[in-house]
Write an enzyme that holds these catalytic residues in place. Structure first.
Site, PDB file in Angstrom:
ATOM      1  N   GLY A  27       0.899  -1.069  -0.112  1.00 28.29           N
ATOM      2  CA  GLY A  27       0.068  -0.255  -0.235  1.00 28.29           C
ATOM      3  C   GLY A  27       0.932   1.024   0.313  1.00 28.29           C
ATOM      4  O   GLY A  27      -0.093   2.261  -0.157  1.00 28.29           O
ATOM      5  N   GLU A  51       3.796   4.463   6.047  1.00 30.78           N
ATOM      6  CA  GLU A  51       2.882   3.392   6.086  1.00 30.78           C
ATOM      7  C   GLU A  51       1.748   4.530   5.140  1.00 30.78           C
ATOM      8  O   GLU A  51       1.727   5.507   5.651  1.00 30.78           O
ATOM      9  CB  GLU A  51       2.503   2.210   7.554  1.00 30.78           C
ATOM     10  CG  GLU A  51       2.577   1.358   7.536  1.00 30.78           C
ATOM     11  CD  GLU A  51       1.771   0.373   5.995  1.00 30.78           C
ATOM     12  OE1 GLU A  51       1.431   0.993   5.491  1.00 30.78           O
ATOM     13  OE2 GLU A  51       1.568  -0.483   6.763  1.00 30.78           O
ATOM     14  N   ASP A  52       0.815   3.434   4.741  1.00 35.07           N
ATOM     15  CA  ASP A  52      -0.369   4.193   3.785  1.00 35.07           C
ATOM     16  C   ASP A  52      -0.687   4.645   4.287  1.00 35.07           C
ATOM     17  O   ASP A  52      -1.824   6.027   5.256  1.00 35.07           O
ATOM     18  CB  ASP A  52      -1.019   3.348   2.790  1.00 35.07           C
ATOM     19  CG  ASP A  52      -1.112   1.722   2.979  1.00 35.07           C
ATOM     20  OD1 ASP A  52      -0.495   1.939   4.127  1.00 35.07           O
ATOM     21  OD2 ASP A  52      -1.591   1.796   1.946  1.00 35.07           O
ATOM     22  N   ASP A  95      -4.693   0.966  11.263  1.00 34.00           N
ATOM     23  CA  ASP A  95      -5.460   0.216  11.490  1.00 34.00           C
ATOM     24  C   ASP A  95      -5.749  -0.101  12.583  1.00 34.00           C
ATOM     25  O   ASP A  95      -6.083   0.653  13.575  1.00 34.00           O
ATOM     26  CB  ASP A  95      -6.023  -0.317  10.189  1.00 34.00           C
ATOM     27  CG  ASP A  95      -8.015  -0.586   9.990  1.00 34.00           C
ATOM     28  OD1 ASP A  95      -8.593  -0.355  11.422  1.00 34.00           O
ATOM     29  OD2 ASP A  95      -8.435  -1.061   9.452  1.00 34.00           O
ATOM     30  N   LYS A 107      -6.439   5.950  11.141  1.00 34.59           N
ATOM     31  CA  LYS A 107      -7.823   5.451  12.152  1.00 34.59           C
ATOM     32  C   LYS A 107      -7.675   4.726  13.301  1.00 34.59           C
ATOM     33  O   LYS A 107      -7.459   3.960  13.587  1.00 34.59           O
ATOM     34  CB  LYS A 107      -8.313   4.193  10.812  1.00 34.59           C
ATOM     35  CG  LYS A 107      -8.823   4.294   9.393  1.00 34.59           C
ATOM     36  CD  LYS A 107      -9.016   3.533   8.921  1.00 34.59           C
ATOM     37  CE  LYS A 107      -9.988   2.525   9.251  1.00 34.59           C
ATOM     38  NZ  LYS A 107     -10.257   1.408   8.320  1.00 34.59           N
ATOM     39  N   VAL A 138     -11.833   2.816   2.892  1.00 36.85           N
ATOM     40  CA  VAL A 138     -10.707   3.585   2.485  1.00 36.85           C
ATOM     41  C   VAL A 138     -10.157   3.101   1.256  1.00 36.85           C
ATOM     42  O   VAL A 138      -9.358   1.968   2.118  1.00 36.85           O
ATOM     43  CB  VAL A 138     -10.200   4.866   3.012  1.00 36.85           C
ATOM     44  CG1 VAL A 138     -11.379   5.904   3.529  1.00 36.85           C
ATOM     45  CG2 VAL A 138      -9.370   5.111   3.951  1.00 36.85           C
ATOM     46  N   ASP A 166      -5.803  -0.428  -1.164  1.00 38.98           N
ATOM     47  CA  ASP A 166      -7.163  -1.583  -1.696  1.00 38.98           C
ATOM     48  C   ASP A 166      -8.196  -2.224  -1.352  1.00 38.98           C
ATOM     49  O   ASP A 166      -8.339  -1.992  -0.083  1.00 38.98           O
ATOM     50  CB  ASP A 166      -6.100  -1.995  -2.338  1.00 38.98           C
ATOM     51  CG  ASP A 166      -5.530  -3.432  -1.480  1.00 38.98           C
ATOM     52  OD1 ASP A 166      -5.320  -3.202  -0.135  1.00 38.98           O
ATOM     53  OD2 ASP A 166      -5.736  -4.982  -2.089  1.00 38.98           O
ATOM     54  N   ARG A 209      -5.799   1.114  -6.036  1.00 37.57           N
ATOM     55  CA  ARG A 209      -4.612   1.724  -5.599  1.00 37.57           C
ATOM     56  C   ARG A 209      -4.528   2.303  -6.200  1.00 37.57           C
ATOM     57  O   ARG A 209      -3.714   3.797  -5.561  1.00 37.57           O
ATOM     58  CB  ARG A 209      -3.589   0.469  -5.790  1.00 37.57           C
ATOM     59  CG  ARG A 209      -3.728  -0.486  -5.011  1.00 37.57           C
ATOM     60  CD  ARG A 209      -2.578  -1.271  -4.872  1.00 37.57           C
ATOM     61  NE  ARG A 209      -2.377  -2.766  -4.134  1.00 37.57           N
ATOM     62  CZ  ARG A 209      -2.177  -2.266  -2.572  1.00 37.57           C
ATOM     63  NH1 ARG A 209      -2.226  -2.678  -1.556  1.00 37.57           N
ATOM     64  NH2 ARG A 209      -2.527  -4.225  -2.323  1.00 37.57           N
TER      65      ARG A 209
HETATM   66  C1  PRP Z   1      -2.395  -2.247   5.263  1.00 36.23           C
HETATM   67  C2  PRP Z   1      -1.168  -1.464   5.296  1.00 36.23           C
HETATM   68  C3  PRP Z   1      -1.218  -1.367   7.009  1.00 36.23           C
HETATM   69  C4  PRP Z   1      -2.243  -2.335   7.650  1.00 36.23           C
HETATM   70  C5  PRP Z   1      -2.879  -2.079   8.551  1.00 36.23           C
HETATM   71  O1  PRP Z   1      -1.716  -3.925   4.491  1.00 36.23           O
HETATM   72  O2  PRP Z   1      -1.164  -1.265   4.122  1.00 36.23           O
HETATM   73  O3  PRP Z   1       0.206  -2.345   6.448  1.00 36.23           O
HETATM   74  O4  PRP Z   1      -3.353  -2.923   6.646  1.00 36.23           O
HETATM   75  O5  PRP Z   1      -4.280  -2.475   9.514  1.00 36.23           O
HETATM   76  P1  PRP Z   1      -3.349  -2.790  10.822  1.00 36.23           P
HETATM   77  O6  PRP Z   1      -2.389  -1.083  11.640  1.00 36.23           O
HETATM   78  O7  PRP Z   1      -4.895  -3.312  11.144  1.00 36.23           O
HETATM   79  O8  PRP Z   1      -2.304  -3.882  11.326  1.00 36.23           O
HETATM   80  P2  PRP Z   1      -2.276  -5.054   3.658  1.00 36.23           P
HETATM   81  O9  PRP Z   1      -2.320  -6.110   4.427  1.00 36.23           O
HETATM   82  O10 PRP Z   1      -3.843  -4.314   3.322  1.00 36.23           O
HETATM   83  O11 PRP Z   1      -1.901  -4.868   2.503  1.00 36.23           O
HETATM   84  P3  PRP Z   1      -1.685  -3.919   1.408  1.00 36.23           P
HETATM   85  O12 PRP Z   1      -0.691  -3.006   1.754  1.00 36.23           O
HETATM   86  O13 PRP Z   1      -0.889  -4.853   0.636  1.00 36.23           O
HETATM   87  O14 PRP Z   1      -2.522  -3.954   0.422  1.00 36.23           O
END
Ligand code: PRP
Length: 175
Positions: free
Chosen positions: A43, A98-99, A102, A130, A152, A158, A164
């Site tokens: 991400g 980081e993007d 959560d 978030k 989002v 994604d 993306r």
């Molecule tokens: C998303 C995002 C963070 C993570 C955050 O990655 O990029 O790495 O989730 O969530 P958390 O705080 O609940 O751990 P994802 O696993 O969706 O993979 P991606 O980056 O390849 O989309």
């Protein structure tokens, strides 16, 4: 109905302006020793690409791949290292990029993992926080935007690998 990008929450203009501010702050803070920016795949690659061009000091980049969501929309809490850094970070100033944060499981895991490699310091820059969804305590050094607990997409974020490429961040409809 197939999930689609709905209401725009962060426009392209707002992203550009905030990324520029973050870049200036990071450049000020790291003026003494150029950092390694560690982008978290997948991400963060869009944010990372814009962010490094907003930081006018010497820096290097690397990427680390982790996986936690396994195709769903909620975190499993289990974080796996999918691909590792290409270089040593011993003695270096590390800035994780980081993007989104959560639950916080991914960043908590990454901070622990990278700190075990004896860097000078690990800090974190996250585009979207978030904060309401947090399940583990985390210190975030740079935060672009705070959003409520909505799913989002866009600007690297994604849903099932899609969206993306949107140049803005939008709420997911029908996900
Ligand atoms: C998303 C995002 C963070 C993570 C955050 O990655 O990029 O790495 O989730 O969530 P958390 O705080 O609940 O751990 P994802 O696993 O969706 O993979 P991606 O980056 O390849 O989309």
């Amino acid at each position: 109905m197939a999930p689609r990008a709905g209401r725009v929450l962060i426009t392209e203009e707002a992203l550009r302006a905030r990324v520029a501010e973050l870049g200036r702050a990071i450049a000020r803070d790291y003026a003494a020793q150029g950092p390694i920016l560690v982008g978290v795949l997948q991400g963060a690659f869009v944010f990372m690409a814009d962010l490094i061009r907003a930081i006018p000091i010497d820096l290097t980049t690397d990427f680390i791949g982790v996986s936690s969501y396994a195709g769903g929309t909620t975190s499993s809490g289990e974080v796996r290292l999918v691909s590792d850094l290409s270089m040593s970070i011993e003695g270096r100033q590390v800035l994780i990029v980081e993007d989104i944060v959560d639950t916080g499981f991914t960043l908590a895991y990454l901070k622990r993992n990278l700190e075990a490699r004896h860097p000078a310091r690990v800090r974190v820059c996250v585009l979207v926080d978030k904060v309401e969804s947090r399940q583990v305590a985390l210190e975030l050094d740079y935060v672009g935007f705070t959003l409520p607990n909505v799913y989002v997409v866009g600007y690297g974020l994604d849903h099932d690998g899609l969206f993306r490429n949107l140049p803005y961040i939008a709420e997911l409809d029908g996900g």
